[in-house]
Scaffold this motif. Structure first.
Motif, PDB file in Angstrom:
ATOM      1  N   SER A 151     -24.825 110.167-104.258  1.00  0.00           N
ATOM      2  CA  SER A 151     -24.568 110.830-102.978  1.00  0.00           C
ATOM      3  C   SER A 151     -25.726 111.724-102.557  1.00  0.00           C
ATOM      4  N   MET A 152     -25.814 111.963-101.255  1.00  0.00           N
ATOM      5  CA  MET A 152     -26.854 112.850-100.747  1.00  0.00           C
ATOM      6  C   MET A 152     -26.703 114.251-101.316  1.00  0.00           C
ATOM      7  N   ALA A 153     -25.460 114.711-101.429  1.00  0.00           N
ATOM      8  CA  ALA A 153     -25.225 116.050-101.968  1.00  0.00           C
ATOM      9  C   ALA A 153     -25.738 116.166-103.398  1.00  0.00           C
ATOM     10  N   ALA A 154     -25.557 115.090-104.188  1.00  0.00           N
ATOM     11  CA  ALA A 154     -26.018 115.101-105.575  1.00  0.00           C
ATOM     12  C   ALA A 154     -27.545 115.135-105.645  1.00  0.00           C
ATOM     13  N   VAL A 155     -28.212 114.378-104.767  1.00  0.00           N
ATOM     14  CA  VAL A 155     -29.672 114.371-104.746  1.00  0.00           C
ATOM     15  C   VAL A 155     -30.205 115.739-104.328  1.00  0.00           C
ATOM     16  N   ILE A 156     -29.599 116.321-103.308  1.00  0.00           N
ATOM     17  CA  ILE A 156     -30.029 117.634-102.829  1.00  0.00           C
ATOM     18  C   ILE A 156     -29.931 118.672-103.937  1.00  0.00           C
ATOM     19  N   GLN A 157     -28.843 118.615-104.699  1.00  0.00           N
ATOM     20  CA  GLN A 157     -28.653 119.558-105.796  1.00  0.00           C
ATOM     21  C   GLN A 157     -29.619 119.281-106.947  1.00  0.00           C
ATOM     22  N   LEU A 158     -29.840 118.004-107.248  1.00  0.00           N
ATOM     23  CA  LEU A 158     -30.707 117.631-108.358  1.00  0.00           C
ATOM     24  C   LEU A 158     -32.162 118.009-108.093  1.00  0.00           C
ATOM     25  N   VAL A 159     -32.634 117.711-106.879  1.00  0.00           N
ATOM     26  CA  VAL A 159     -34.022 117.984-106.529  1.00  0.00           C
ATOM     27  C   VAL A 159     -34.217 119.442-106.113  1.00  0.00           C
TER      28      VAL A 159
ATOM     29  N   MET B 118     -35.604 114.200 -99.862  1.00  0.00           N
ATOM     30  CA  MET B 118     -34.395 113.521-100.319  1.00  0.00           C
ATOM     31  C   MET B 118     -34.597 112.012-100.326  1.00  0.00           C
ATOM     32  N   TYR B 119     -35.174 111.493 -99.238  1.00  0.00           N
ATOM     33  CA  TYR B 119     -35.365 110.051 -99.134  1.00  0.00           C
ATOM     34  C   TYR B 119     -36.371 109.553-100.173  1.00  0.00           C
ATOM     35  N   ASP B 120     -37.428 110.333-100.417  1.00  0.00           N
ATOM     36  CA  ASP B 120     -38.433 109.946-101.412  1.00  0.00           C
ATOM     37  C   ASP B 120     -37.813 109.807-102.792  1.00  0.00           C
ATOM     38  N   TYR B 121     -36.820 110.646-103.083  1.00  0.00           N
ATOM     39  CA  TYR B 121     -36.152 110.533-104.387  1.00  0.00           C
ATOM     40  C   TYR B 121     -35.425 109.197-104.494  1.00  0.00           C
ATOM     41  N   TYR B 122     -34.727 108.826-103.419  1.00  0.00           N
ATOM     42  CA  TYR B 122     -34.044 107.532-103.420  1.00  0.00           C
ATOM     43  C   TYR B 122     -35.034 106.385-103.620  1.00  0.00           C
TER      44      TYR B 122
ATOM     45  N   LEU C  89     -32.741 103.893-105.664  1.00  0.00           N
ATOM     46  CA  LEU C  89     -31.328 104.220-105.488  1.00  0.00           C
ATOM     47  C   LEU C  89     -30.944 104.128-104.020  1.00  0.00           C
ATOM     48  N   THR C  90     -29.655 104.105-103.777  1.00  0.00           N
ATOM     49  CA  THR C  90     -29.115 104.179-102.420  1.00  0.00           C
ATOM     50  C   THR C  90     -28.071 105.301-102.396  1.00  0.00           C
ATOM     51  N   PRO C  91     -27.730 105.811-101.199  1.00  0.00           N
ATOM     52  CA  PRO C  91     -26.681 106.841-101.119  1.00  0.00           C
ATOM     53  C   PRO C  91     -25.340 106.375-101.673  1.00  0.00           C
ATOM     54  N   ASP C  92     -25.107 105.052-101.702  1.00  0.00           N
ATOM     55  CA  ASP C  92     -23.866 104.543-102.293  1.00  0.00           C
ATOM     56  C   ASP C  92     -23.859 104.728-103.809  1.00  0.00           C
ATOM     57  N   GLN C  93     -25.043 104.655-104.421  1.00  0.00           N
ATOM     58  CA  GLN C  93     -25.142 104.820-105.865  1.00  0.00           C
ATOM     59  C   GLN C  93     -25.181 106.285-106.283  1.00  0.00           C
TER      60      GLN C  93
END
Length: 267
Positions: free
Chosen positions: A174-182, A159-163, A168-172
């Motif tokens: 969300s973590m939930a969106a990254v988890i779903q996307l990746v 998750m962090y590597d994607y950011y 990107l930051t979690p403000d831009q």
């Protein structure tokens, strides 16, 4: 004579009737027993005699005195009540799975057994901190934390590597969106805690608490890595977590630079 026989008979019957009550009072009653969601690692608090028991606390199974270098993996916990006294016990299994039993939690210390306590980190950093130095510190911290029973969480790292790779930051996003996307499995955004640890700004003092000789960190004799590990473990204990991802950011130099930390914790 007959009266004496009657009296003795009555006393004997009374004693027999009282025996079950006394035996019941001496029993340990198990309450609030459950399996731990993830294994926790411990080692002996000291070298004295302490016992692993069966759950009923009626049989001594092993003496911890004879397992001085063992790492215990706690799998279950329970409250054992003895009369009016209640105590927390852990069901522990040795790492080689040959020894197991219930033990009072106070006889254990958190973390895996470490045969040698490090006094220096053994790292050779550059005077002017760079990306290679930052990587050395991160790898050292992960190895030491693993020895102490804390797990580097690969799913959090993804998750962090994607950011990082997308700036990107979690403000831009969300973590939930990254988890779903990746499509990261076994990761729940609601169970992630972000901790910004206090930056280490006086690196010389962290490297050499006695004389503030920053050059020791270039010769494998510094303590900066140990300081980082201590700070991370303090945060892990405070948040009751055992899995994490750590990202140190180094800037400046060993004399007047600083190291900042972002710590992701997973319940």
């Amino acid at each position: 004579m007959f009266k004496k026989i009657v009296i003795l008979t009555v006393l004997t019957l009374s004693a027999i009737l009282l025996l079950p009550t006394a035996a019941h009072a001496s029993q340990y009653v198990t309450t609030d027993s459950y399996s731990l969601s993830r294994p926790s690692y411990y080692h002996n608090r000291d070298t004295q005699t302490h016992y692993l028991w069966n759950q009923q606390h009626t049989a001594k199974l092993h003496n911890t005195k004879y397992f001085p270098h063992t790492t215990w993996v706690a799998q279950k916990t329970a409250l054992l009540q003895h009369g009016t006294h209640v105590a927390r016990y852990y069901y522990v299994v040795s790492k080689n799975k040959r020894t197991a039993g219930w033990i009072w939690h106070g006889f254990l210390k958190s973390g895996t057994y470490r045969k040698q306590v490090l006094t220096t980190d053994g790292l050779s950093l550059s005077t002017a901190l760079n990306a290679t130095d930052q990587n050395q510190l991160e790898v050292f911290a992960i190895k030491q934390l693993q020895k102490d029973g804390y797990e580097n969480n690969n799913h959090l790292a993804m998750m962090y590597d994607y950011y990082m790779s997308n700036h990107l930051t979690p403000d831009q996003m969300s973590m939930a969106a990254v988890i779903q996307l990746v499509r990261i499995k076994n990761l729940d955004a609601d169970k992630i805690t972000t901790v910004n640890l206090p930056a280490i700004t006086n690196l010389a003092a962290a490297i050499d608490p006695q004389h503030h000789n920053a050059k020791l960190e270039t010769m494998g004799q510094g303590q900066l890595g140990l300081k980082i590990v201590a700070n991370v473990e303090k945060a892990l204990v405070a948040n009751h977590d055992t899995t994490y991802v750590l990202y140190p950011t180094a800037s400046g130099n060993l004399t007047n630079g600083q190291i900042s930390f972002t710590l992701y914790l997973y319940e």
